[in-house]
Scaffold this motif. Structure first.
Motif, mmCIF file in Angstrom:
data_model
loop_
_atom_site.group_PDB
_atom_site.id
_atom_site.type_symbol
_atom_site.label_atom_id
_atom_site.label_comp_id
_atom_site.label_asym_id
_atom_site.label_seq_id
_atom_site.Cartn_x
_atom_site.Cartn_y
_atom_site.Cartn_z
ATOM 1 N N GLY A 77 1.153 -64.586 7.594
ATOM 2 C CA GLY A 77 1.241 -64.859 8.976
ATOM 3 C C GLY A 77 3.093 -65.261 9.111
ATOM 4 N N GLU A 78 3.594 -65.428 8.444
ATOM 5 C CA GLU A 78 5.082 -66.109 8.129
ATOM 6 C C GLU A 78 5.651 -65.443 7.945
ATOM 7 O OE1 GLU A 78 7.055 -69.123 9.575
ATOM 8 O OE2 GLU A 78 5.722 -69.126 9.335
ATOM 9 N N ALA A 79 7.103 -64.410 8.860
ATOM 10 C CA ALA A 79 7.793 -63.756 9.086
ATOM 11 C C ALA A 79 9.365 -63.896 8.311
ATOM 12 C CB ALA A 79 8.416 -63.261 10.529
ATOM 13 N N SER A 80 9.809 -63.690 7.214
ATOM 14 C CA SER A 80 11.198 -63.976 7.204
ATOM 15 C C SER A 80 12.067 -62.591 6.758
ATOM 16 C CB SER A 80 11.215 -64.434 5.640
ATOM 17 O OG SER A 80 10.602 -63.803 4.657
ATOM 18 N N SER A 81 13.238 -62.690 7.022
ATOM 19 C CA SER A 81 14.460 -61.605 6.905
ATOM 20 C C SER A 81 15.514 -61.962 5.987
ATOM 21 C CB SER A 81 15.095 -61.294 8.700
ATOM 22 O OG SER A 81 16.011 -62.353 8.783
ATOM 23 N N THR A 82 16.078 -60.873 5.609
ATOM 24 C CA THR A 82 17.211 -61.076 4.982
ATOM 25 C C THR A 82 18.214 -59.786 5.562
ATOM 26 O OG1 THR A 82 18.452 -61.574 2.367
ATOM 27 C CG2 THR A 82 16.527 -59.136 2.690
ATOM 28 N N ASP A 83 19.769 -60.459 5.567
ATOM 29 C CA ASP A 83 20.778 -59.985 6.096
ATOM 30 C C ASP A 83 21.197 -59.965 4.882
ATOM 31 O OD1 ASP A 83 22.891 -58.666 7.604
ATOM 32 O OD2 ASP A 83 23.122 -60.641 8.310
#
Length: 170
Positions: A77-83
């Motif tokens: 349920g926890e979103a994360s991102s990487t650039d």
């Protein structure tokens, strides 16, 4: 009182309409990308039929090399991102590792019934040399991808490069 509510609503809507310059959706093979230009930012919705990571990239050329790649996952349920900036085939590097920054602002996310969806915002022009400068009404390449795994190091199951233009109504 009703007259005051009416004028407040008109004022709110006029500010909203002024900031939203364009909206468009691109869909291919189970993945969709929707953007809205709001002032100096690109607000995006990315959705794919997967429980793994989803990604979008931007490049002047029809290539993964030298692209600005943004990946998202949802774990418990926890979103994360990487650039990322792709220096070479199989060599994506975090902008932050190269001296840049993660310029993604996550706004919303959900993973349900085999579909992953994220809403995020990025600057049209961040000033980060590893971010793509989004130019209005100019052609470039959009890269859409997804994986069956949440691990960003896992290779994509699907990736497609599409000619793209951030269109602004005249």
């Amino acid at each position: 009182m009703i007259n005051l509510k009416f004028w407040i609503l008109i004022l709110i809507l006029s500010f909203t309409w002024k900031n939203v310059e364009a909206q468009k959706t691109i869909t291919t093979s189970g993945i969709s990308f929707t953007y809205t230009i709001q002032g100096d930012n690109l607000e995006c919705t990315l959705e794919a039929k997967t429980n793994g990571w989803i990604g979008v990239g931007f490049n002047d050329k029809n290539s993964i090399v030298n692209s600005d790649l943004l990946l998202f996952n949802i774990i418990n349920g926890e979103a994360s991102s990487t650039d990322l900036y792709v220096k070479g085939i199989g060599n994506p590097r975090k902008d932050s590792d190269l001296g840049g920054a993660n310029t993604i602002t996550l706004l919303n996310s959900i993973e349900k019934r085999g579909v992953t969806r994220v809403v995020f915002s990025i600057p049209l022009k961040s000033g980060d040399t590893f971010d793509f400068e989004h130019r209005l009404n100019e052609s470039y390449w959009l890269i859409l991808a997804y994986s069956v795994e949440d691990d960003f190091n896992h290779h994509s199951r699907f990736r497609k490069h599409l000619p793209f233009k951030l269109e602004v109504p005249k």
